[in-house]
Design a protein around this motif. Structure first.
Motif, PDB file in Angstrom:
ATOM      1  N   ASP A   1       0.398  -7.003  -4.860  1.00 44.07           N
ATOM      2  CA  ASP A   1       0.307  -8.231  -5.690  1.00 44.07           C
ATOM      3  C   ASP A   1      -0.642  -9.236  -5.876  1.00 44.07           C
ATOM      4  N   GLU A   2      -1.676  -9.061  -5.576  1.00 44.51           N
ATOM      5  CA  GLU A   2      -3.369 -10.143  -6.187  1.00 44.51           C
ATOM      6  C   GLU A   2      -3.348  -8.300  -7.196  1.00 44.51           C
ATOM      7  N   LEU A   3      -3.490  -7.436  -7.607  1.00 41.52           N
ATOM      8  CA  LEU A   3      -3.603  -7.185  -8.913  1.00 41.52           C
ATOM      9  C   LEU A   3      -2.119  -7.664  -9.961  1.00 41.52           C
ATOM     10  N   ARG A   4      -0.749  -7.656  -9.213  1.00 39.11           N
ATOM     11  CA  ARG A   4       0.283  -8.160 -10.391  1.00 39.11           C
ATOM     12  C   ARG A   4      -0.363 -10.160 -10.699  1.00 39.11           C
ATOM     13  N   ALA A   5      -0.942 -10.247  -9.755  1.00 36.22           N
ATOM     14  CA  ALA A   5      -1.122 -11.875 -10.744  1.00 36.22           C
ATOM     15  C   ALA A   5      -2.258 -11.482 -11.379  1.00 36.22           C
ATOM     16  N   PHE A   6      -3.052 -10.858 -10.968  1.00 29.59           N
ATOM     17  CA  PHE A   6      -4.514 -10.908 -12.459  1.00 29.59           C
ATOM     18  C   PHE A   6      -4.119 -10.286 -13.844  1.00 29.59           C
ATOM     19  N   ALA A   7      -2.664  -9.319 -13.821  1.00 29.37           N
ATOM     20  CA  ALA A   7      -2.167  -8.248 -15.285  1.00 29.37           C
ATOM     21  C   ALA A   7      -1.095  -9.922 -15.774  1.00 29.37           C
ATOM     22  N   ASP A   8      -0.815 -10.168 -14.720  1.00 26.65           N
ATOM     23  CA  ASP A   8      -0.027 -11.868 -15.150  1.00 26.65           C
ATOM     24  C   ASP A   8      -0.610 -13.044 -15.906  1.00 26.65           C
ATOM     25  N   LEU A   9      -1.682 -12.639 -15.755  1.00 24.56           N
ATOM     26  CA  LEU A   9      -3.114 -13.842 -16.470  1.00 24.56           C
ATOM     27  C   LEU A   9      -3.405 -12.949 -17.844  1.00 24.56           C
TER      28      LEU A   9
ATOM     29  N   PRO B   1       2.591   9.325 -17.182  1.00 18.77           N
ATOM     30  CA  PRO B   1       2.598   8.259 -15.784  1.00 18.77           C
ATOM     31  C   PRO B   1       3.589   7.501 -16.091  1.00 18.77           C
ATOM     32  N   THR B   2       5.025   7.550 -15.006  1.00 21.99           N
ATOM     33  CA  THR B   2       6.143   6.888 -15.109  1.00 21.99           C
ATOM     34  C   THR B   2       6.176   5.276 -15.505  1.00 21.99           C
ATOM     35  N   ASP B   3       4.610   5.330 -14.730  1.00 17.63           N
ATOM     36  CA  ASP B   3       4.573   2.870 -15.100  1.00 17.63           C
ATOM     37  C   ASP B   3       3.490   2.932 -15.338  1.00 17.63           C
ATOM     38  N   THR B   4       2.869   2.849 -16.613  1.00 17.68           N
ATOM     39  CA  THR B   4       1.872   2.702 -17.020  1.00 17.68           C
ATOM     40  C   THR B   4       1.222   1.164 -17.042  1.00 17.68           C
TER      41      THR B   4
ATOM     42  N   PRO C   1      -1.836   0.338 -13.352  1.00 20.16           N
ATOM     43  CA  PRO C   1      -2.324   1.871 -12.969  1.00 20.16           C
ATOM     44  C   PRO C   1      -3.173   1.987 -11.949  1.00 20.16           C
ATOM     45  N   TRP C   2      -3.253   1.037 -11.206  1.00 21.15           N
ATOM     46  CA  TRP C   2      -3.795   0.757  -9.590  1.00 21.15           C
ATOM     47  C   TRP C   2      -2.366   1.567  -8.856  1.00 21.15           C
ATOM     48  N   ILE C   3      -1.127   2.381  -9.449  1.00 22.00           N
ATOM     49  CA  ILE C   3      -0.450   2.587  -8.321  1.00 22.00           C
ATOM     50  C   ILE C   3      -1.008   4.203  -8.394  1.00 22.00           C
ATOM     51  N   PRO C   4      -1.207   5.281  -7.905  1.00 20.46           N
ATOM     52  CA  PRO C   4      -1.479   6.542  -7.797  1.00 20.46           C
ATOM     53  C   PRO C   4      -0.538   7.228  -7.642  1.00 20.46           C
ATOM     54  N   ASP C   5      -0.303   8.594  -8.499  1.00 24.90           N
ATOM     55  CA  ASP C   5       0.819   9.118  -9.250  1.00 24.90           C
ATOM     56  C   ASP C   5       1.131  10.128  -8.387  1.00 24.90           C
ATOM     57  N   GLU C   6      -0.077  10.442  -7.243  1.00 23.72           N
ATOM     58  CA  GLU C   6       0.542  11.487  -6.272  1.00 23.72           C
ATOM     59  C   GLU C   6       0.830  10.356  -5.113  1.00 23.72           C
ATOM     60  N   PRO C   7       1.235  11.123  -3.911  1.00 29.27           N
ATOM     61  CA  PRO C   7       1.833  10.111  -2.526  1.00 29.27           C
ATOM     62  C   PRO C   7       0.730   9.302  -2.293  1.00 29.27           C
ATOM     63  N   VAL C   8       0.993   8.205  -1.473  1.00 31.40           N
ATOM     64  CA  VAL C   8       0.115   7.163  -1.338  1.00 31.40           C
ATOM     65  C   VAL C   8       0.539   7.510  -0.098  1.00 31.40           C
ATOM     66  N   ALA C   9      -0.976   6.643   1.411  1.00 30.48           N
ATOM     67  CA  ALA C   9      -0.719   6.801   2.466  1.00 30.48           C
ATOM     68  C   ALA C   9      -1.005   4.824   2.920  1.00 30.48           C
ATOM     69  N   SER C  10      -0.014   4.316   3.759  1.00 30.91           N
ATOM     70  CA  SER C  10       0.278   3.386   3.880  1.00 30.91           C
ATOM     71  C   SER C  10      -0.902   2.651   3.930  1.00 30.91           C
ATOM     72  N   LEU C  11      -1.206   1.545   3.441  1.00 29.60           N
ATOM     73  CA  LEU C  11      -2.574   0.312   3.266  1.00 29.60           C
ATOM     74  C   LEU C  11      -2.095  -0.991   4.792  1.00 29.60           C
ATOM     75  N   PRO C  12      -3.373  -1.121   5.257  1.00 28.07           N
ATOM     76  CA  PRO C  12      -3.194  -2.630   6.193  1.00 28.07           C
ATOM     77  C   PRO C  12      -3.264  -3.524   5.448  1.00 28.07           C
ATOM     78  N   PRO C  13      -1.763  -4.560   5.703  1.00 27.49           N
ATOM     79  CA  PRO C  13      -2.039  -5.648   4.476  1.00 27.49           C
ATOM     80  C   PRO C  13      -3.335  -6.111   4.600  1.00 27.49           C
ATOM     81  N   VAL C  14      -4.673  -6.277   5.005  1.00 22.54           N
ATOM     82  CA  VAL C  14      -5.596  -7.035   4.973  1.00 22.54           C
ATOM     83  C   VAL C  14      -6.091  -6.756   3.954  1.00 22.54           C
TER      84      VAL C  14
ATOM     85  N   ARG D   1      -7.388   2.935  -6.318  1.00 22.29           N
ATOM     86  CA  ARG D   1      -6.139   4.305  -5.743  1.00 22.29           C
ATOM     87  C   ARG D   1      -6.711   5.004  -5.317  1.00 22.29           C
ATOM     88  N   ARG D   2      -7.837   5.310  -5.012  1.00 17.83           N
ATOM     89  CA  ARG D   2      -8.999   6.128  -3.803  1.00 17.83           C
ATOM     90  C   ARG D   2      -8.686   5.229  -3.160  1.00 17.83           C
ATOM     91  N   LEU D   3      -8.454   4.198  -2.238  1.00 16.09           N
ATOM     92  CA  LEU D   3      -8.241   3.113  -1.312  1.00 16.09           C
ATOM     93  C   LEU D   3      -6.331   3.744  -0.865  1.00 16.09           C
TER      94      LEU D   3
END
Length: 307
Positions: free
Chosen positions: A127-135, A103-106, A109-122, A152-154
């Motif tokens: 950002d929440e996973l980044r905050a967890f990772a910082d902890l 992977p280009t960015d380990t 890990p929640w960012i898939p290697d394949e193309p992703v579809a836009s998620l609704p903000p809700v 990643r499936r979502l």
């Protein structure tokens, strides 16, 4: 270099590549010169010992001479391959393949290697996973693995997101057990859970601003000033869910609080994560002094956002 020479060189290179790859059954994948010579030496010693200790003279001597001859030929063959760059080429190719597969960015890990579809903000929890990772200084514990896998499936699925969101809500349980109530981690966990519940229930994810009424000249006026006439109502809508069609319902009341009339008008589509101002022309009945405005999702199975 002229064009004919270039063509000839390309053809020679292709021939060499085909020849070198055709001998992989002898050297194995990812060959190494040292390993190859070591194997040849071991095989030579085994056969010489076998012939010398199990066969009578002169048969053992003849077979031993044959083994030594094959060993010399194998050594010359190995030198030839090394001169052609066979061993170095395979090592370089292997390194290149490993670099491509990783992977280009380990760190995320929640960012898939394949193309992703836009998620609704809700249900966008980057950002929440980044905050967890910082902890955890970037090293999330194994309790996060099921959540990250389903997240990643979502991101790569647009058809059954509510089902995946339900899986995500179940995946949150072991994460919640990591934090005590009132801690930063628990607050992040609680917010993700609330947003998932909103999305799974299929309720409205619309945020509606204050309704403003305008007269025919475009001036902002009070409802009673439009009584027995046509006005225009405008309000800002923000959609944190999937793209959806909406309609505006305006209900008018007299001075005693009794309902006078109600009007509903389609207001178009509000895209996922979009903010827009919707408007509708309404007839304000005589005696109307105030009004309430409700923005409804056109799908009758969805709940209401009102202001």
């Amino acid at each position: 270099m002229s064009q004919p020479e270039s063509t000839a060189e390309t053809a020679d290179t292709g021939t060499d590549s085909t020849f070198l790859r055709s001998i992989e059954f002898l050297t194995g994948e990812d060959p190494n010169l040292g390993s190859f010579l070591l194997v040849v030496g071991i095989v030579t010693c085994v056969f010489i010992a076998l012939f010398q200790f199990t066969l009578p003279d002169p048969i053992s001597d003849l077979l031993t001479a044959g083994v030594l001859f094959v060993t010399v030929v194998s050594g010359l063959f190995a030198v030839l391959l090394d001169t052609l760059g066979y061993f170095d080429r395979e090592a370089d190719d292997a390194d290149a393949e490993v670099g491509t597969d990783e992977p280009t960015d380990t760190t995320e890990p929640w960012i898939p290697d394949e193309p992703v579809a836009s998620l609704p903000p809700v249900i966008d929890f980057d950002d929440e996973l980044r905050a967890f990772a910082d902890l955890y200084d970037g090293d999330l514990p194994r309790q996060f693995d099921p959540f990250i896998e389903d997240y990643r499936r979502l991101k790569t699925n647009t058809r059954n997101r509510r089902t995946i969101a339900s899986d995500l809500r179940a995946d949150l349980n072991p994460i919640g057990a990591l934090f005590e109530e009132g801690t930063d981690g628990y607050e992040i966990y609680d917010e993700i859970g609330d947003r998932l519940f909103r999305y799974i229930r299929g309720g409205s994810n619309l945020t509606v601003g204050r309704a403003v009424f305008y007269d025919g000249d475009g001036d902002e006026v009070a409802v009673e000033d439009l009584a027995n006439g046509v006005g225009r109502v405008e309000l800002a809508v923000e959609n944190e869910g999937e793209a959806t069609d909406v309609e505006v319902t305006v209900q008018f009341f007299d001075g005693n609080g009794a309902s006078v009339s109600s009007q509903t008008s389609p207001a178009g589509t509000v895209g996922s994560g979009a903010s827009r101002t919707i408007a509708a022309d309404v007839f304000v009945p005589p005696g109307a002094e105030r009004a309430t405005t409700t923005v409804r999702v056109s799908d009758p199975g969805r709940s209401v956002a009102a202001r």
